[in-house]
Design an enzyme around this catalytic site. Sequence first.
Site, PDB file in Angstrom:
ATOM      1  N   ASP A  42      16.272  -1.852   8.764  1.00 18.47           N
ATOM      2  CA  ASP A  42      15.211  -0.843   8.862  1.00 18.47           C
ATOM      3  C   ASP A  42      13.969  -1.443   9.531  1.00 18.47           C
ATOM      4  OD1 ASP A  42      16.617   1.280   7.729  1.00 18.47           O
ATOM      5  OD2 ASP A  42      16.127   0.651   5.700  1.00 18.47           O
ATOM      6  N   ASN A 113       6.935   4.744   8.062  1.00 19.36           N
ATOM      7  CA  ASN A 113       7.036   4.416   6.629  1.00 19.36           C
ATOM      8  C   ASN A 113       5.742   4.733   5.884  1.00 19.36           C
ATOM      9  OD1 ASN A 113       9.611   3.480   6.250  1.00 19.36           O
ATOM     10  ND2 ASN A 113       9.093   1.308   6.348  1.00 19.36           N
ATOM     11  N   GLU A 114       4.692   3.991   6.233  1.00 14.24           N
ATOM     12  CA  GLU A 114       3.452   4.146   5.477  1.00 14.24           C
ATOM     13  C   GLU A 114       2.254   3.540   6.180  1.00 14.24           C
ATOM     14  OE1 GLU A 114       4.467   0.601   5.561  1.00 14.24           O
ATOM     15  OE2 GLU A 114       5.674   1.253   3.876  1.00 14.24           O
ATOM     16  N   ARG A 139     -11.256   2.915  -6.978  1.00 11.31           N
ATOM     17  CA  ARG A 139     -11.707   1.514  -6.990  1.00 11.31           C
ATOM     18  C   ARG A 139     -10.505   0.643  -7.298  1.00 11.31           C
ATOM     19  NH1 ARG A 139     -15.940   4.385  -8.987  1.00 11.31           N
ATOM     20  NH2 ARG A 139     -18.015   3.802  -8.265  1.00 11.31           N
ATOM     21  N   ALA A 176      -3.138  -1.438  -7.403  1.00 13.23           N
ATOM     22  CA  ALA A 176      -4.014  -2.041  -8.423  1.00 13.23           C
ATOM     23  C   ALA A 176      -5.342  -1.290  -8.561  1.00 13.23           C
ATOM     24  CB  ALA A 176      -4.235  -3.524  -8.116  1.00 13.23           C
TER      25      ALA A 176
HETATM   26  P1  NAP Z   1       9.834  -7.158   6.183  1.00  9.02           P
HETATM   27  O1  NAP Z   1       9.006  -7.832   5.155  1.00  9.02           O
HETATM   28  O2  NAP Z   1      10.661  -8.005   7.085  1.00  9.02           O
HETATM   29  O3  NAP Z   1      10.821  -6.042   5.564  1.00  9.02           O
HETATM   30  C1  NAP Z   1      10.543  -5.374   4.480  1.00  9.02           C
HETATM   31  C2  NAP Z   1      11.826  -4.873   3.809  1.00  9.02           C
HETATM   32  O4  NAP Z   1      11.658  -3.462   3.668  1.00  9.02           O
HETATM   33  C3  NAP Z   1      13.160  -5.109   4.538  1.00  9.02           C
HETATM   34  O5  NAP Z   1      14.121  -5.480   3.578  1.00  9.02           O
HETATM   35  C4  NAP Z   1      13.479  -3.739   5.111  1.00  9.02           C
HETATM   36  O6  NAP Z   1      14.873  -3.460   5.196  1.00  9.02           O
HETATM   37  C5  NAP Z   1      12.886  -2.833   4.064  1.00  9.02           C
HETATM   38  N1  NAP Z   1      12.541  -1.488   4.525  1.00  9.02           N
HETATM   39  C6  NAP Z   1      11.831  -1.115   5.620  1.00  9.02           C
HETATM   40  N2  NAP Z   1      11.717   0.216   5.655  1.00  9.02           N
HETATM   41  C7  NAP Z   1      12.387   0.698   4.588  1.00  9.02           C
HETATM   42  C8  NAP Z   1      12.624   1.998   4.083  1.00  9.02           C
HETATM   43  N3  NAP Z   1      12.124   3.081   4.682  1.00  9.02           N
HETATM   44  N4  NAP Z   1      13.339   2.128   2.932  1.00  9.02           N
HETATM   45  C9  NAP Z   1      13.828   1.051   2.299  1.00  9.02           C
HETATM   46  N5  NAP Z   1      13.630  -0.216   2.729  1.00  9.02           N
HETATM   47  C10 NAP Z   1      12.916  -0.376   3.853  1.00  9.02           C
HETATM   48  O7  NAP Z   1       8.818  -6.288   7.018  1.00  9.02           O
HETATM   49  P2  NAP Z   1       9.068  -5.471   8.333  1.00  9.02           P
HETATM   50  O8  NAP Z   1      10.474  -5.635   8.762  1.00  9.02           O
HETATM   51  O9  NAP Z   1       7.951  -5.799   9.247  1.00  9.02           O
HETATM   52  O10 NAP Z   1       8.867  -3.991   7.757  1.00  9.02           O
HETATM   53  C11 NAP Z   1       7.595  -3.475   7.450  1.00  9.02           C
HETATM   54  C12 NAP Z   1       7.734  -2.757   6.170  1.00  9.02           C
HETATM   55  O11 NAP Z   1       7.749  -3.702   5.098  1.00  9.02           O
HETATM   56  C13 NAP Z   1       6.559  -1.877   5.844  1.00  9.02           C
HETATM   57  O12 NAP Z   1       6.688  -0.608   6.439  1.00  9.02           O
HETATM   58  C14 NAP Z   1       6.579  -1.834   4.325  1.00  9.02           C
HETATM   59  O13 NAP Z   1       7.243  -0.678   3.849  1.00  9.02           O
HETATM   60  C15 NAP Z   1       7.389  -3.032   3.925  1.00  9.02           C
HETATM   61  N6  NAP Z   1       6.587  -3.864   3.035  1.00  9.02           N
HETATM   62  C16 NAP Z   1       6.915  -3.867   1.724  1.00  9.02           C
HETATM   63  C17 NAP Z   1       6.149  -4.563   0.814  1.00  9.02           C
HETATM   64  C18 NAP Z   1       6.528  -4.547  -0.618  1.00  9.02           C
HETATM   65  O14 NAP Z   1       7.507  -3.868  -0.963  1.00  9.02           O
HETATM   66  N7  NAP Z   1       5.790  -5.214  -1.465  1.00  9.02           N
HETATM   67  C19 NAP Z   1       5.031  -5.287   1.239  1.00  9.02           C
HETATM   68  C20 NAP Z   1       4.718  -5.266   2.595  1.00  9.02           C
HETATM   69  C21 NAP Z   1       5.508  -4.530   3.497  1.00  9.02           C
HETATM   70  P3  NAP Z   1      15.853  -4.177   6.225  1.00  9.02           P
HETATM   71  O15 NAP Z   1      16.303  -5.423   5.538  1.00  9.02           O
HETATM   72  O16 NAP Z   1      16.954  -3.181   6.398  1.00  9.02           O
HETATM   73  O17 NAP Z   1      15.092  -4.468   7.484  1.00  9.02           O
END
Ligand code: NAP
Length: 254
Positions: A42, A113-114, A139, A176
Amino acid sequence: MTYWIVHKDDPISNELKQRLEKQIQLTLDSMNPELVVVIGGDGTFISAVHMFPNAIFFGIHTGHLGFYANYTLEEVDQLIEDMNHQSYYIEKIDVLQCKLITSQETIEEFAINEMTLITPPKTLILEVEVDGQVLETFRGTGLCISTAYGSTAYNKSLHGAVVDPNLKTLQITEIAGINSNQYRTLSSPLLLSHERCIKLETKEETEVFVTIDHLSYQLHHFNSANISLNIGRITVAYHKEPSYIQRVRRTFLK
Ligand code: NAP
């Protein structure tokens, strides 16, 4: 018809890319492809969508079946046939339309996504308005606004609701939030209809970090952000209609 391949840099994805380039009978175009094959997860899909927002996407997930890829590794022959014969179904995916306003610039971006607005080292104070009406003064560390498809990403880690993408929604989740006798916020995730517009505003210029999917911005003079839903902005191809319930099960439960 033109196409391009965006792929994760791992042995499976690299090998598959070479095979596809031999078998897809369309013209490669790195600038303005009409079709884009995404090989990876993703995360790879999200970055491809930001590179070529007007293309039709063919996603192959090289791990578990993700949320955006509609073809598995076993269905690669089908994908090649679908592209060569121009025979596939399409699904339209909603995105957040985000306008970030600082005293020096205005940035317009979309998020599949967001979008998050955060100030990790100190407390962020944000006036939250929906359709021009005050909801709360938040806050805390920050807020996450997600799409239905994005509800299983960062939003889920924040204990937001997982939302069926057939529901056209925006979701606000707190990062938070402080709740005390002095400060009060809703505390629970808030799901809003696709017709609503969200405004996040600081009383005075503030330094904030904004993430939009995998992209991030450090804004020194942030004033406000306007967020709304752009329905059906991204086009994704499929052969077999994907099941959202199976995706949730395979990703989180099985
Ligand atoms: P990354 O850190 O390499 O990947 C984040 C993880 O999120 C990967 O395992 C990815 O799946 C999964 N993911 C992405 N979109 C998803 C969705 N719509 N539903 C379920 N899982 C999903 O970061 P990146 O590849 O640059 O992706 C950016 C995304 O990371 C942001 O959009 C945000 O949603 C997510 N993120 C999550 C957190 C958290 O959960 N604490 C913190 C920061 C960012 P794959 O393994 O299939 O690529």
